[in-house]
Write a protein that holds these residues in place. Sequence first.
Motif, mmCIF file in Angstrom:
data_model
loop_
_atom_site.group_PDB
_atom_site.id
_atom_site.type_symbol
_atom_site.label_atom_id
_atom_site.label_comp_id
_atom_site.label_asym_id
_atom_site.label_seq_id
_atom_site.Cartn_x
_atom_site.Cartn_y
_atom_site.Cartn_z
ATOM 1 N N VAL A 1 0.839 -1.201 0.000
ATOM 2 C CA VAL A 1 0.000 0.000 0.000
ATOM 3 C C VAL A 1 0.874 1.251 0.000
ATOM 4 O O VAL A 1 0.636 2.202 -0.746
ATOM 5 N N PHE A 2 1.891 1.239 0.907
ATOM 6 C CA PHE A 2 2.786 2.401 0.988
ATOM 7 C C PHE A 2 4.081 2.086 0.249
ATOM 8 O O PHE A 2 4.687 1.031 0.461
ATOM 9 N N PRO A 3 4.508 2.965 -0.646
ATOM 10 C CA PRO A 3 5.754 2.703 -1.397
ATOM 11 C C PRO A 3 6.929 2.553 -0.444
ATOM 12 O O PRO A 3 7.062 3.289 0.535
ATOM 13 N N SER A 4 7.801 1.612 -0.776
ATOM 14 C CA SER A 4 8.963 1.368 0.095
ATOM 15 C C SER A 4 10.119 0.878 -0.754
ATOM 16 O O SER A 4 9.934 0.086 -1.698
ATOM 17 N N GLN A 5 11.330 1.335 -0.438
ATOM 18 C CA GLN A 5 12.536 0.921 -1.125
ATOM 19 C C GLN A 5 13.235 -0.238 -0.396
ATOM 20 O O GLN A 5 14.275 -0.727 -0.861
ATOM 21 N N ASP A 6 12.672 -0.655 0.733
ATOM 22 C CA ASP A 6 13.298 -1.725 1.524
ATOM 23 C C ASP A 6 13.138 -3.058 0.783
ATOM 24 O O ASP A 6 12.023 -3.434 0.405
ATOM 25 N N PRO A 7 14.252 -3.791 0.597
ATOM 26 C CA PRO A 7 14.141 -5.100 -0.094
ATOM 27 C C PRO A 7 13.229 -6.066 0.623
ATOM 28 O O PRO A 7 12.651 -6.958 0.004
ATOM 29 N N LEU A 8 13.077 -5.920 1.937
ATOM 30 C CA LEU A 8 12.231 -6.842 2.691
ATOM 31 C C LEU A 8 10.757 -6.683 2.342
ATOM 32 O O LEU A 8 9.959 -7.574 2.576
ATOM 33 N N ASP A 9 10.366 -5.496 1.791
ATOM 34 C CA ASP A 9 8.962 -5.230 1.457
ATOM 35 C C ASP A 9 8.593 -5.682 0.058
ATOM 36 O O ASP A 9 7.438 -5.587 -0.345
ATOM 37 N N ARG A 10 9.529 -6.142 -0.736
ATOM 38 C CA ARG A 10 9.256 -6.529 -2.120
ATOM 39 C C ARG A 10 8.470 -7.841 -2.161
ATOM 40 O O ARG A 10 8.668 -8.729 -1.319
ATOM 41 N N ALA A 11 7.578 -7.942 -3.144
ATOM 42 C CA ALA A 11 6.737 -9.146 -3.256
ATOM 43 C C ALA A 11 7.559 -10.372 -3.633
ATOM 44 O O ALA A 11 7.237 -11.494 -3.237
ATOM 45 N N ASP A 12 8.611 -10.163 -4.400
ATOM 46 C CA ASP A 12 9.447 -11.301 -4.838
ATOM 47 C C ASP A 12 10.705 -11.435 -3.970
ATOM 48 O O ASP A 12 11.779 -11.770 -4.463
ATOM 49 N N PHE A 13 10.548 -11.152 -2.662
ATOM 50 C CA PHE A 13 11.714 -11.186 -1.758
ATOM 51 C C PHE A 13 12.290 -12.607 -1.702
ATOM 52 O O PHE A 13 11.547 -13.588 -1.564
ATOM 53 N N ASN A 14 13.620 -12.662 -1.846
ATOM 54 C CA ASN A 14 14.335 -13.936 -1.781
ATOM 55 C C ASN A 14 15.374 -13.812 -0.661
ATOM 56 O O ASN A 14 16.297 -12.996 -0.746
ATOM 57 N N ALA A 15 15.221 -14.672 0.372
ATOM 58 C CA ALA A 15 16.095 -14.553 1.563
ATOM 59 C C ALA A 15 17.548 -14.843 1.217
ATOM 60 O O ALA A 15 18.468 -14.172 1.702
#
Length: 803
Positions: free
Chosen positions: A1-15
């Motif tokens: 909902v809120f724009p974020s540049q944090d990699p943890l917030d990305r939908a395709d986050f890969n640990a």
Amino acid sequence: VFPSQDPLDRADFNAVEYINTLFPTEQSLANIDEVVNKIRLKIRRLDDNIRTVVRGQTNVGQDGRQALEEAQKAIQQLFGKIKDIKDKAEKSEQMVKEITRDIKQLDHAKRHLTTSITTLNHLHMLAGGVDSLEAMTRRRQYGEVANLLQGVVNVLEHFNKYMGIPQIRQLSERVKAAQNELGQQILADFEEAFPSQGTKRPGGPSNVLRDACLVANVLDPRIKQEIIKKFIKQHLSEYLVLFQENQDVAWLDKIDRRYAWIKRQLVDYEEKYGRMFPQEWCMTERIAVEFCHVTRTELAKIMRTRAKEIEVKLLLFAIQRTTNFEGLLAKRFSGCTLTDGTVKKPEVPPPSTNPFLEDETGTETDEIVIEKSDTDKPKKPKAPDNPFHGIVSKCFEPHLYVYIESQDKNLGELIDRFVADFKAQGPPKPNVDEGGAVLPSCADLFVYYKKCMVQCSQLSTGEPMIALTTIFQKYLREYAWKILSGNLPKTTSSSGGLTITSLLKEKEGSEVAKFTLEELCLICSILSTAEYCLATTQQLEEKLKEKVDASLVERINLTGEMDTFSIVISNSIQLLVQDLDAACDPALTAMSKMQWQNVEHVGDQSPYVTSVILHIKQNVPIIRDNLASTRKYFTQFCIKFANSFIPKFINHLFKCKPISMVGAEQLLLDTHSLKMVLLDLPSIGSQVVRKAPASYTKIVVKGMTRAEMILKVVMAPHEPPVVFVDNYIKLLADCSTDTFQKILDMKGLKRSEQSSMLDLFRQRLPAPPSGVENAGSLSLSAPTPEQESSRIRKLEKLIKKRL
């Protein structure tokens, strides 16, 4: 909902990728504790935020229910206020209806009362008007009747919807009866004042008749037409008596008296009766128009009876006087009454858009100009159409055959005079500076054509124009054959008289062209004249189509005559080509009879080449200068000469046998010299050097290159035979055994050698689909084969050195 540049917030986050990003190398693992602490700090902050949000949502449900209850109370209050306003509005509307009910009743009563009063007034006026109209009619008080009748008619129109009432219908019938009585009474008054038989009443026009005309304007239009018809008939009765068919003044030679009589009558009418008839009746014009109809009928009748007495001068005199009278009518009257008669307004040809002729009102003997610059000149304003054109002169059209026959005779005499003048004066003198003069008789012919066309178009734009066009066609052909083709110099079969000895000794004085300078100039002059006639005939056709009626345009066709002039042009060019070609024949004959196997060394160009060049330099500049005004035909002359001379040169080349190697080299040198001269032929001997047309250059290069290839094949060694045959096919691309046989004859081979060569040639021929043109293009661009001897390469170097 809120724009974020944090990699943890990305939908395709890969640990795994994220960890690899934090620790790309082994050395970066030293900071693992710091990274872990940051992540734990971030986790604690997220937990605190979540806890705060969850606690904040504890009392949300109770607050929402309270807000909803308050909103429902506000809506109920608003609904109650709206209902009160609606009730008050309905009460107000009811109150207004009660107030205005009586006012509407008063308005309807007033409108009905006004209509009744107006209708009663009209009825009173109608009844009184009908009584007055009947009384005034009996007393012939036409002045008062004219105004009263129009008012009664206008009032009666208000009662059209009340005709079911007997009293109204009775009044309407009384009005109609009064109108009929007035019409009959007025006609009787005019009959009494202007009886059909006898003379006019001595008292002349009266005020009673003038008022009666005003009444007739209101009555049935037939009454007005009957009055006009009777008056005009009575007014022209004297004309019918004076100019009866058996009277001497009725013939065409005294046609002026007819028009003088009507002029006097119109003046007399204006003085005596001008004020009696209303101005909008246009009685003066009606009298003139009826006079024209009567005159046309009477003239047609008398000309049918005395048709054998009609001569062209008499006919043209009558037509001229008649058209002048029609022009006078157009200046005096507008032609507004012509639609009432039975004669329709004649159709006028469409406006001219062709610069072939000047304005028709100009001088008829002006010379026709066909220069392109004339199209840029502003057109003269077209004169307004004459609505009276043909109203009388139409009767002359059936007798215009007299005029056409006269023009046929005149044109025949004109052509005979042209022939006699040409024989007496002889051919035009050579005048190179003027670029070949057009015969003056040509301009005289078209000037006469212009005069005839303008004159005939003024007489008629129908069938006579077609007949005149046929006459034009006849004498265009006569001019083409008698003046142009008939005076072209005749060719003779005698040769130029050149001998081999004279050629070898280069005695130029014995080389005489077949046509003299005067004859060459005459041919060029006839060619220029034919070209002028061709262009002017095309313009003449366009102008005739403009003059003739639209329905007859398709019958105007001068294509055959233009083709005739094209034939004259073609014959003239052919004569010039034949003359120069024949002048070169002795030189080519001398070339073929030389002993080419005895030539020991290669020198300058041979005497026969010098002779050909001499004839070209003598004839071509004269022809070019005399055709300066028609450059395209000079180009045609050059092309036709090249197409005639080059094949003839190649044929004579085949007659040069046997040829030694040195002889072939000399012939190749001569061929190259002729090629250069031919390429320069269009501008030879000219101070202004122009580039030859590409079409001409292509013909010369193609033809002379073939001649050079023939000589190169002759120069090539015939051993081994396979190489020689392949070399021939590559250079000439000629699959004909006859040509190959001629090459072998030029080389001087024995019959046994030729037979084996021919067999080998037939075997080595390429397949037919390969195409002749492609092979020819290869032969032009192909380099010298390696099998050629060193003598050929040596000869090419010699030619380049000479260039």
